[in-house]
Design a protein around this motif. Structure first.
Motif, mmCIF file in Angstrom:
data_model
loop_
_atom_site.group_PDB
_atom_site.id
_atom_site.type_symbol
_atom_site.label_atom_id
_atom_site.label_comp_id
_atom_site.label_asym_id
_atom_site.label_seq_id
_atom_site.Cartn_x
_atom_site.Cartn_y
_atom_site.Cartn_z
ATOM 1 N N TRP A 27 -21.102 21.778 114.359
ATOM 2 C CA TRP A 27 -20.956 20.990 115.479
ATOM 3 C C TRP A 27 -21.193 21.872 116.694
ATOM 4 C CZ3 TRP A 27 -21.577 16.480 116.238
ATOM 5 C CH2 TRP A 27 -21.399 15.739 117.633
ATOM 6 N N TYR A 46 -25.004 12.855 115.702
ATOM 7 C CA TYR A 46 -24.628 14.160 114.966
ATOM 8 C C TYR A 46 -25.931 14.606 114.418
ATOM 9 C CZ TYR A 46 -19.833 12.204 114.565
ATOM 10 O OH TYR A 46 -18.894 11.535 115.052
ATOM 11 N N VAL B 131 -15.549 15.008 119.136
ATOM 12 C CA VAL B 131 -16.134 14.554 117.906
ATOM 13 C C VAL B 131 -15.081 13.967 117.022
ATOM 14 C CG1 VAL B 131 -16.093 16.691 116.679
ATOM 15 C CG2 VAL B 131 -17.883 14.989 116.128
#
Lengths: 275, 293
Positions: A27, A46, B131
């Protein structure tokens, strides 16, 4: 059937674990490669629609990032070298000789690993100030060396104990002095252990933050962690630049870890178990 | 004989001299500071104040929050790191295809600094664009965003999750090495007795690696207790001091407040707690000599 169930469980557990471990790294890398506006737009992607190196270019523009990298490399490598030289000696003596005070010396090394070291932070700052070492790389090389001597000694001692003493006895019968027996006969056998201790020391130095924050204020002397620390305070919302900085600080240690993982793990555990 | 003495002395001297001068000497000075009014911005006016710094600490609600948090932080992190670490070590004991590569990815967190890991998790825990919120929303586990780090109710838990993530690798590495040192004939004997997998684990494996387990947890607990870097990077003790542990509170007093006396008082309290813990731990486990690591 039971066997299959076991294997299934194993694959599932290891699979989930792998994803959980790798995802944060994934990430931060992905974030660093996104254009600034994409970092903050919904829905989160993503896999970025477009990749960019802008954040990396940017971080060298808004800061002296190449200087921080250089400082980190110099300090980490120099301190790791000195640590190895000093600790090989102390570890060898502690592994091979029994003498009065042996136990006390070992205890002095162990205790440094258990004490809350940050209580020394303020006195050290004042000491460095008296020695005129604030805002120099010397202060960090000195303190990183000191900080790693005990652990490196303990680790290297474990390696020495695995080498049979007959090796240098033979050398000494052949006329070698203690010093040359150590240098010519033992050190070469010890190289894997020395390498993994060196790498361990390098990684610790590379990552160290708080001593550096205390001692270094000058832009031209900052190491990477100090720079990242001031980024947080200065550009709290600029996650593009910060993630790029984080990735750049991580790369060397991950890279080293990938190459030397087996050695380090072996070194850490052997050293620890042998005690 | 004399020759040998010289060798011993010259081998130990550099290491010992450096440690005495730059570890123990400042450490003792730090302890003395705990009984002084010692402020960076008022260095001309340093003087002894007896127990004032301790009294001030015991009057500060932030101190008690940090004390309680230190307990949670060490206990939860340690238990979870150990359980997952042991599970991982057991599953990795027998070789399989790709085990080396798997270990590379599974253990790399070891090579990162707590501070950077804190930063990365701060980004992932972000309440707006983080996230983790996004994933939980997509999976319909939550209906609205959670302030993982901004809500005092969640903050400590979030910090501990990040720490567990960080520390599993350490336990897995140590325990894996210990497992691989269990002699195979112990298992053969157990097989002859018709022991099952779980029984073998309980009767053979765990007893054999118990010394390693004890040494590792003892040391690990102390390191977790002492290390403020992950919290520093993740929340810096916020919101409103709700995630400070003792070591991060001490650090805060040094770096931001410059109040060395107050910081040192916390440090001395930490030393006292560590002593109590070590004595307690060694008594309970009856381990007089845990290797000597």
């Amino acid at each position: 059937m039971k066997q299959r169930l076991g294997t299934g469980f194993k694959v599932l557990f290891l699979g989930i674990y792998l994803i959980v471990m790798v995802f944060p790294l994934y990430w931060i890398v992905i974030t660093s490669l996104k254009p600034q506006k994409d970092i903050f737009t919904f829905p989160l992607r993503y896999w970025p629609k477009q990749f960019t190196m802008d954040n990396y270019v940017n971080i060298f523009k808004i800061s002296k990032f190449h200087i921080y990298i250089g400082n980190s490399l110099i300090v980490s490598i120099a301190a790791a070298f000195i640590v190895i030289i000093i600790s090989v000696l102390s570890a060898y003596v502690l592994a091979r000789y029994k003498f009065r005070g042996h136990g006390q010396v070992m205890l002095a090394f162990f205790l440094t690993q258990m004490l809350p070291g940050f209580i020394s932070l303020a006195p050290l700052y004042l000491m460095m100030s008296h020695m005129d070492l604030l805002n120099t790389r010397y202060s960090l090389v000195l303190m990183y060396t000191v900080g790693l001597i005990p652990f490196s000694t303990i680790m290297l001692r474990g390696f020495f104990q695995r080498i049979p003493g007959s090796l240098e006895e033979a050398a000494m019968i052949d006329g070698c002095s203690r010093w040359s027996a150590l240098l010519r006969v033992i050190i070469p056998v010890m190289l894997p252990g020395i390498a993994s201790t060196f790498i361990f020391a390098f990684v610790q130095n590379w990552n160290e933050l708080f001593l550096a924050v205390m001692f270094i204020d000058d832009e031209s002397m900052k190491t990477l962690p100090v720079a990242m620390n001031s980024f947080i305070l200065k550009f709290d919302v600029d996650w593009g630049a910060m993630s790029a900085g984080a990735v750049l600080s991580i790369i060397p240690t991950i890279f080293i870890f990938a190459i030397a993982q087996r050695f380090i793990v072996e070194g850490l555990t052997q050293g620890a178990e042998k005690g | 004989m004399n020759n040998k003495k010289v060798f011993i002395l010259s081998g130990l001297l550099p290491a010992l001299a450096l440690i005495l001068a730059f570890t123990y000497y400042p450490f003792l000075k730090g302890i003395i500071m705990a009984f002084q009014d010692y402020k960076l911005f008022d260095l001309r006016n340093v003087h002894f104040v007896g127990l004032d710094n301790f009294k001030a600490a015991f009057k500060d609600p932030k101190f008690f929050t940090a004390l309680k948090n230190s307990g949670y932080w060490v206990f939860c992190s340690l238990i979870l790191q150990f359980v997952f670490g042991l599970a991982l070590a057991l599953l990795l004991r027998k070789p399989f295809r790709g085990r080396g590569i798997f270990q590379g990815f599974a253990f790399y967190s070891w090579a990162l600094s707590g501070f950077l890991i804190g930063m990365i998790w701060k980004w992932m825990f972000n309440s707006q664009i983080g996230v983790i919120n996004d994933l939980l929303l997509r999976l319909h586990i939550i209906d609205e965003r959670i302030g993982f780090l901004s809500n005092p109710k969640w903050a400590m838990m979030s910090v501990i999750i990040a720490n567990v993530w960080y520390g599993i690798a350490f336990f897995a590495i140590m325990l894996l090495a210990a497992l691989q040192s269990v002699p195979a004939d112990l298992y053969e004997a157990a097989d002859m007795d018709g022991a099952t997998g779980i029984r073998k684990l309980w009767n053979v494996t765990l007893p054999y690696i118990l010394p390693t387990i004890i040494a590792t947890t003892l040391l690990r607990a102390i390191w977790i207790f002492n290390d403020p870097s992950l919290i520093y990077g993740l929340t810096n003790g916020g919101p409103a001091g709700s995630t400070h542990i003792l070591s991060s509170l001490m650090l805060d007093k040094i770096i931001y407040a410059g109040d060395y006396g107050a910081a040192s008082a916390i440090g001395v309290i930490m030393i006292a707690l560590l002593l109590l813990y070590t004595i307690f731990f060694l008594t309970v486990t009856k381990a007089e000599k845990v290797g000597d690591f």
